[in-house]
Enzyme design. Structure first.
Site, PDB file in Angstrom:
ATOM      1  N   SER A   1       1.168   2.969   5.656  1.00 45.98           N
ATOM      2  CA  SER A   1       0.356   3.033   4.443  1.00 45.98           C
ATOM      3  C   SER A   1       0.616   4.372   3.735  1.00 45.98           C
ATOM      4  O   SER A   1       1.757   4.656   3.380  1.00 45.98           O
ATOM      5  CB  SER A   1      -1.119   2.836   4.794  1.00 45.98           C
ATOM      6  OG  SER A   1      -1.886   2.612   3.624  1.00 45.98           O
TER       7      SER A   1
ATOM      8  N   ASP B   1      -0.329  -8.275   0.326  1.00 47.67           N
ATOM      9  CA  ASP B   1      -1.102  -7.093   0.694  1.00 47.67           C
ATOM     10  C   ASP B   1      -2.251  -6.929  -0.301  1.00 47.67           C
ATOM     11  O   ASP B   1      -2.014  -6.756  -1.494  1.00 47.67           O
ATOM     12  CB  ASP B   1      -0.181  -5.858   0.661  1.00 47.67           C
ATOM     13  CG  ASP B   1      -0.817  -4.594   1.205  1.00 47.67           C
ATOM     14  OD1 ASP B   1      -2.046  -4.430   1.052  1.00 47.67           O
ATOM     15  OD2 ASP B   1      -0.083  -3.761   1.760  1.00 47.67           O
TER      16      ASP B   1
ATOM     17  N   HIS C   1      -2.059  -5.932   4.750  1.00 50.94           N
ATOM     18  CA  HIS C   1      -1.839  -4.487   4.745  1.00 50.94           C
ATOM     19  C   HIS C   1      -1.808  -3.955   6.176  1.00 50.94           C
ATOM     20  O   HIS C   1      -2.819  -3.969   6.888  1.00 50.94           O
ATOM     21  CB  HIS C   1      -2.941  -3.783   3.959  1.00 50.94           C
ATOM     22  CG  HIS C   1      -2.694  -2.315   3.800  1.00 50.94           C
ATOM     23  ND1 HIS C   1      -1.672  -1.810   3.026  1.00 50.94           N
ATOM     24  CD2 HIS C   1      -3.306  -1.225   4.356  1.00 50.94           C
ATOM     25  CE1 HIS C   1      -1.677  -0.504   3.078  1.00 50.94           C
ATOM     26  NE2 HIS C   1      -2.645  -0.110   3.895  1.00 50.94           N
TER      27      HIS C   1
END
Length: 333
Positions: free
Chosen positions: A155, A279, A308
């Site tokens: 991320s 996502d 995600h």
């Protein structure tokens, strides 16, 4: 067993979601709901404290995992977490376990101001602090970095490692990178989080982020502390805290300088770029807008589903397998 400096040809199995985790949202929240127990590989773990070189006196607390059966000639694997994460985030532990089993030494960073690093930091991490990763590599014992480092980011940390690789180009200490669901367009991701449908994601991520930002040891003016308290979402936080605190005239200026989409053209080491089209946090459009065929060092690994930092597949976590295969393809046997 030297590490290859050539971009590999990589074949990955298609991602097939594990029931009942269907769709981007369920894939994204699976760990929070199922609370899986992290794997425990045969390794010795120890704490290292690494000074940063920007004159603040800030230091990163990291965990070094030393495999029971190390393989000579491999680079160090350096991990960077996402927003409100730490060295003990499940995605860090699961990926580290696989690489430790394959003989890699792994360093799990607590980014500036996060987790155990909080007590030794006046400042705080953001998506573009690639210099902190460079400093961490330089501060590690040379025995660990003699064969270079593979930077793996999840991320926000994924954006940081891609930016680091783009800035370094060829010939630096980073010999390969892998990113998982990186917000390569930070501004678009911030705007996406502010959507009504993402209200829960924003709340879950923002509340602990704000708490660590103003925790004891943080060096903030009264005005910035008040701005942290007032910020209702990441867009407001970046406009009133992140940008001014880091010397930017506006949030957009911060996004333009630090988003990895502006840096990937400079990558000259093998780079695995993982993203999912569904996502719910990181929009896929910036990935689709890049001509990856014109970037020969990058390997796009895009899936239709996966959420995600999810990719919970029938045979395990797909991105862990992808990173494993990527590194195996770089090893000279």
């Amino acid at each position: 067993m030297p590490f290859s400096d050539q971009a590999p040809r990589l074949e990955l199995a298609p991602f097939r979601a594990r029931l009942p985790w269907l769709g981007g949202d369920l894939q994204s929240v699976r760990n929070a709901l199922a609370k899986p127990v992290p794997p425990r590989p045969a390794a010795r773990s120890s704490r290292l404290i690494l000074p940063l070189a920007d004159g603040t006196g800030d230091r990163l607390h990291v965990t070094l995992d030393e495999p029971a059966a190390p393989r000579p000639g491999l680079p160090l694997a350096l991990f960077a977490h996402g927003v409100s994460g730490s060295e003990d985030s499940y995605y860090m532990l699961a990926t580290a376990a696989r690489l430790i089993e394959r003989g890699y030494h792994v360093v799990r960073l607590n980014l500036r101001g996060a987790g155990p690093s909080r007590i030794d930091c006046k400042r705080h991490y953001h998506a573009g602090r690639s210099g902190d990763l460079r400093d961490a590599i330089a501060a590690l014992p040379t025995a660990l970095t003699a064969n270079g480092a593979v930077a793996v980011g999840f991320s926000l940390g994924g954006n940081t490692v891609l930016k680091l690789a783009g800035e370094q180009g060829a010939g630096g200490p980073v010999v390969a990178v892998a990113s998982v669901c990186a917000p390569i367009d930070i501004g678009l991701t911030t705007a996406n989080l502010a959507r009504r449908r993402n209200k829960v994601y924003q709340k879950v991520l923002l509340k602990p982020f704000k708490a660590e930002y103003v925790a004891p040891g943080a060096e903030l003016s009264d005005a910035l502390r008040a701005a942290v308290e007032r910020a209702r979402n990441f867009a407001e936080f970046d406009a009133t805290v992140t940008a001014p605190r880091n010397g930017y005239a506006s949030a957009q200026a911060f996004y333009d300088d630090n988003g990895a989409r502006h840096h990937v053209a400079g990558i000259r080491v093998p780079a695995l770029v993982i993203a999912a089209q569904d996502d719910p946090i990181v929009p896929f459009a910036p990935y689709a807008a890049i001509d990856w065929r014109a970037l020969p060092w990058t390997i796009p690994a895009f899936t239709r589903t996966g959420g995600h930092v999810g990719h919970h597949g029938r045979d395990g976590i797909w991105y862990v397998e992808a990173i494993d295969r990527f590194l195996a393809s770089l090893e000279q046997r």
